[in-house]
Design a protein around this motif. Sequence first.
Motif, PDB file in Angstrom:
ATOM      1  N   LEU A  85       0.690  -1.246  -0.039  1.00 10.69           N
ATOM      2  CA  LEU A  85       0.021  -0.004  -0.069  1.00 10.69           C
ATOM      3  C   LEU A  85       0.883   1.376  -0.112  1.00 10.69           C
ATOM      4  N   TYR A  86       1.901   1.075   0.760  1.00  8.51           N
ATOM      5  CA  TYR A  86       2.570   2.399   1.063  1.00  8.51           C
ATOM      6  C   TYR A  86       4.048   2.571   0.245  1.00  8.51           C
ATOM      7  N   GLY A  87       4.567   1.285  -0.197  1.00  8.67           N
ATOM      8  CA  GLY A  87       5.879   1.178  -1.057  1.00  8.67           C
ATOM      9  C   GLY A  87       7.198   1.283  -0.090  1.00  8.67           C
ATOM     10  N   TYR A  88       7.878   2.008  -0.347  1.00  2.00           N
ATOM     11  CA  TYR A  88       9.243   2.555   0.544  1.00  2.00           C
ATOM     12  C   TYR A  88       8.741   2.645   2.097  1.00  2.00           C
ATOM     13  N   ASP A  89       7.933   3.462   2.386  1.00  2.00           N
ATOM     14  CA  ASP A  89       7.648   3.709   3.613  1.00  2.00           C
ATOM     15  C   ASP A  89       7.104   2.279   4.365  1.00  2.00           C
ATOM     16  N   GLY A 130      10.376   4.090  14.538  1.00  2.00           N
ATOM     17  CA  GLY A 130      11.771   3.540  14.365  1.00  2.00           C
ATOM     18  C   GLY A 130      12.252   3.186  15.756  1.00  2.00           C
ATOM     19  N   LEU A 131      12.177   3.907  16.857  1.00  2.00           N
ATOM     20  CA  LEU A 131      12.861   3.881  18.027  1.00  2.00           C
ATOM     21  C   LEU A 131      12.115   2.678  18.712  1.00  2.00           C
ATOM     22  N   ALA A 132      10.897   2.603  18.406  1.00  2.00           N
ATOM     23  CA  ALA A 132       9.999   1.385  19.012  1.00  2.00           C
ATOM     24  C   ALA A 132      10.511   0.175  18.439  1.00  2.00           C
ATOM     25  N   LEU A 133      10.541   0.176  17.182  1.00  2.00           N
ATOM     26  CA  LEU A 133      10.727  -1.192  16.585  1.00  2.00           C
ATOM     27  C   LEU A 133      12.448  -1.481  16.953  1.00  2.00           C
ATOM     28  N   VAL A 134      13.331  -0.717  16.996  1.00  2.00           N
ATOM     29  CA  VAL A 134      14.776  -1.272  17.198  1.00  2.00           C
ATOM     30  C   VAL A 134      14.942  -1.459  18.638  1.00  2.00           C
ATOM     31  N   LEU A 135      14.267  -0.727  19.466  1.00  2.00           N
ATOM     32  CA  LEU A 135      14.599  -0.944  21.066  1.00  2.00           C
ATOM     33  C   LEU A 135      13.551  -1.749  21.665  1.00  2.00           C
ATOM     34  N   GLU A 139       3.307  16.550   6.628  1.00  2.00           N
ATOM     35  CA  GLU A 139       3.204  17.101   8.008  1.00  2.00           C
ATOM     36  C   GLU A 139       4.196  16.655   9.045  1.00  2.00           C
ATOM     37  N   TRP A 140       4.640  17.458   9.819  1.00  2.00           N
ATOM     38  CA  TRP A 140       5.662  17.249  10.843  1.00  2.00           C
ATOM     39  C   TRP A 140       5.184  16.159  11.707  1.00  2.00           C
ATOM     40  N   THR A 141       4.228  15.996  11.894  1.00  2.80           N
ATOM     41  CA  THR A 141       3.532  14.813  12.653  1.00  2.80           C
ATOM     42  C   THR A 141       3.800  13.557  12.248  1.00  2.80           C
ATOM     43  N   HIS A 142       3.799  13.339  10.748  1.00  2.00           N
ATOM     44  CA  HIS A 142       4.072  12.091  10.084  1.00  2.00           C
ATOM     45  C   HIS A 142       5.485  11.718  10.128  1.00  2.00           C
ATOM     46  N   ARG A 143       6.211  13.041  10.031  1.00  2.91           N
ATOM     47  CA  ARG A 143       7.827  12.696  10.118  1.00  2.91           C
ATOM     48  C   ARG A 143       8.170  12.144  11.585  1.00  2.91           C
ATOM     49  N   LEU A 144       7.630  12.717  12.559  1.00  2.00           N
ATOM     50  CA  LEU A 144       7.829  12.383  13.780  1.00  2.00           C
ATOM     51  C   LEU A 144       7.510  11.001  14.251  1.00  2.00           C
ATOM     52  N   ASP A 145       6.379  10.763  13.634  1.00  2.00           N
ATOM     53  CA  ASP A 145       5.739   9.394  13.771  1.00  2.00           C
ATOM     54  C   ASP A 145       6.594   8.184  13.277  1.00  2.00           C
ATOM     55  N   PHE A 146       7.424   8.668  12.243  1.00  2.00           N
ATOM     56  CA  PHE A 146       8.321   7.640  11.716  1.00  2.00           C
ATOM     57  C   PHE A 146       9.622   7.521  12.478  1.00  2.00           C
TER      58      PHE A 146
END
Length: 528
Positions: A73-77, A251-256, A240-247
């Motif tokens: 659905l979202y490709g790269y993301d 990432g922090l949640a998955l890695v840690l 939007e900045w919220t989408h970028r911060l959500d990424f």
Amino acid sequence: MTGTHQTMTLVLFSAVIAVTLAITTWASRRRQGSPEEFYAGGRLFSPMENGLAIAGDYMSAASFLGISGLIALYGYDGMLYAVGFLVAWLVVLLLVAELVRNCGRFTLADVVTARLRERPVRIASGISCVTVSVLYLVAQMVGAGSLVALLLGGASGAARSWTVVGVGALMVVYVSCGGMRATTWIQIVKAVLLLGGAVTLTVLVLMRFGGDLGALLSSAAERSGHGRDFLAPGLRYGGEWTHRLDFISLGLALVLGTAGLPHILSRFYTVPTARAARRSVVWSIGLIGAFYLMTIVLGFGAAALLGSGALRGSDAAGNTAVPLLSLELGGGAGSTGGAVLFAVVAAVAFATILAVVAGITLASSASVAHDLYASMSKRGARGEVGVARVAAVGVGVAAIGLGLLAQHLNVAFLVGLAFAVAAAANLPVLLYALFWRRFTTKGAVWSVYGGLLPAIVLVLLSPVVSGGPDALFPRLDFAVFPLENPGVVAIPLGFFFGWLGTVTSREVADDARHAETEVRSLTGAGAV
């Protein structure tokens, strides 16, 4: 699908259930009364067996169904999920696996209480581990419901709900009767089936495009409805900045988060030595890495061969991308080849869900019995295994209820929430206990609750729960926290409150116990 094809798939589903129940019956004949047998399978598994089981435990419905659907659905993301899940294992290998095996017996709290007061730490850690486990279980329930809804030709309804109930009942049976031994062998069988199914589908996708990855990506971009933007960052987490911060939060949640998952930590206690635990992780990294590479091909293959419109029409969250892709690769809807391949893939995905829910349920019931019951009851550890069996029923009921509520959410996204809570509540206290000499009991309790409570509150106040058409309660709006994943706020809070509780504590750190724990964690001297 026709009635004949549905029958074929249901027969394979039944075969998977029969095999897992046979394994459980075999395991139940062994003595399950001792905690070592019930929680750790007697610590007799080899590194390869445990590595396969870890892979089987980790490659969940989120991996096979959710990640492939997000990529479609979202490709790269969407592909960023696969990267985060895999990179997380470096943290586990370097900081957690060997040290946890040396310091603990069955649960996360065993490691932390090696040098701190037991009761308050065990209660806090037990509550946290159960919370993480239930969140993770919900994702598996949603994946099971999506599979059966697709099989029966509907995206919602009674079939989906009864599937959630059925999976919950099966996981209680696996844990209550078979313990860790049955759970481990179910996970090993599932890992072999899942890797075999992923290899088959990946080869078929590449054959459709003559082995040309460029053609695959171009076709996926063309049929995605987004053009070349499909292959660039920002489709889901841009703008939007919220989408970028959500990424960043995701990432922090998955890695840690992986290093704080109770059902992953419990797997390190099923091998005889710390060296075996480390080798188990090496095995699992190889298997999991290969699998995530294949999910990327499957996600782009689904986009290229089916198009985003067909995928969203079947399941708006993309959870059915891989089953629909298998139907197309086998010859299309109505063909015998398509029905056979769909049936096999659906059965493998169902086996995936059963294996993962068994591991999570066992870990959560161990936390209830070994951490909460044993620390609060005057009887201590007596009757602990019986309490764990009862706890499995309670956890199952809670997971069923939440699974029925969250049926329309993407399973990979749901797992991301569980990872965020694990990273915020479990990882800080684990690292502090292993590496910070001054760490105190107050710091441990504050660290757990300081990460757990903000994570839960922020999820409840996020767009996931209210304020949008895809929320749990779309008609309500109390979403004051703009991010979908709370990791970027909750994880630092977990570390901060652990530090604050320690520096404001009147308790004097026991240098002797810290030195003993340090030697034990690094050398294995005195390990169980």
